[in-house]
Design an enzyme around this catalytic site. Sequence first.
Site, PDB file in Angstrom:
ATOM      1  N   HIS A  99      19.627  85.234 109.877  1.00 15.39           N
ATOM      2  CA  HIS A  99      18.432  86.213 108.603  1.00 15.39           C
ATOM      3  C   HIS A  99      19.256  85.952 107.340  1.00 15.39           C
ATOM      4  CE1 HIS A  99      15.089  89.291 108.734  1.00 15.39           C
ATOM      5  NE2 HIS A  99      16.437  89.999 107.791  1.00 15.39           N
ATOM      6  N   GLU A 100      20.275  87.061 106.939  1.00 15.41           N
ATOM      7  CA  GLU A 100      20.864  87.383 105.469  1.00 15.41           C
ATOM      8  C   GLU A 100      21.056  85.943 104.690  1.00 15.41           C
ATOM      9  OE1 GLU A 100      20.754  90.071 105.236  1.00 15.41           O
ATOM     10  OE2 GLU A 100      20.069  91.095 107.143  1.00 15.41           O
ATOM     11  N   HIS A 103      17.749  85.584 102.839  1.00 12.58           N
ATOM     12  CA  HIS A 103      18.255  85.719 101.733  1.00 12.58           C
ATOM     13  C   HIS A 103      18.147  86.032 100.923  1.00 12.58           C
ATOM     14  CE1 HIS A 103      14.908  89.983 103.291  1.00 12.58           C
ATOM     15  NE2 HIS A 103      16.331  89.880 104.087  1.00 12.58           N
ATOM     16  N   GLU A 127      11.203  89.193 103.203  1.00 10.31           N
ATOM     17  CA  GLU A 127      11.261  89.501 104.745  1.00 10.31           C
ATOM     18  C   GLU A 127      11.155  87.893 105.284  1.00 10.31           C
ATOM     19  OE1 GLU A 127      13.465  90.856 107.029  1.00 10.31           O
ATOM     20  OE2 GLU A 127      13.894  92.046 105.409  1.00 10.31           O
TER      21      GLU A 127
END
Length: 336
Positions: A99-100, A103, A127
């Site tokens: 997930h990170e 980003h 997101e």
Amino acid sequence: ARRLEELFSATKEALKPLIAACIASPHAPSASPLTAAGPFAISKQESLNTEIVRELGFEHGRVDVSVHPFTTSFSPADVRITSRFRDDEWYQGLAGSVHETGHALYECALGRTGLPIDDALSMGVHESQSLFWERHVGLSKPFWEYAQPKLEKHLGLRADANAVYGATNQVRPSLIRVEADELTYPMHVIMRFEIERSLLEGDMSVDDLPAVWGARMKELLGVEVPDDKRGCLQDVHWSGLAVGYFPTYLLGAMMAAQLAHHIRQDMPDIDTKVAAGDFAPIRRWLGEKVHAHGSVPTSMDDLLERAVGEPLKPQYLIEYLTDKYTRLYQIDRPKA
């Protein structure tokens, strides 16, 4: 608010019967691959995650440990990510890392002028990038074909890719938003949006919040809230005055699903690429469609119009979740 109501109402109406059907299905996948070979040394999980993060394309930035995963960017040349780990289960740490990474890849690909035009467009768009990688890549069956040898090498996990795919996509209604699976997660966001709207419009008071929270959790997800700690006080947003922030999570999930649909049109062999660990074409596609625009577009809708020729639409998320979970749980598609 009217646009959010339209987007969220369509999503809630479609997902509520799907969630109920999955919970009732006798074909739920086993979660045993998440814990069977444990305990999992944190150092070995860190090695696993760093190897995967680097191969996804986050090649040079720091990868560290924190209480809660986050990404920070000092410039496109200095982006850093963190994740958190527990030794009785390995997936939450990896999910946080992937997930990170989404980003971080967005931040690394922005222009380097230092001008506002090269900032990320919005938190909703941000997101979408993290959720694209976490869910549409990292929760896919081809991803586990790629990652399974690494799980065995680092963690001693011998489960096959299909078993790991089932385990990581299990539907389990949760009290806690940040621990929710991808199918039930939208309900957590929709509930918070509806409560915020009622509070701001004066239809309920703050004193009503615990009781309303418990009633809505029971209605939407069938779970009983035992206390406020695991109920209306679990998030930091309201105490930090971030009222109205929750919708960005679901808007990001919708945009991620819309991008995932369109990348398949442009890249029909994407599953083959993911299974082979060939992530560069995916990064290039996202770079062209999303990252290169910086904050030039005026909104998420404007960005999507430029990228894929249409504004944000909820049906891509609805169809993605419906197709995936009817197959995984061997259930019929809910009737419209």
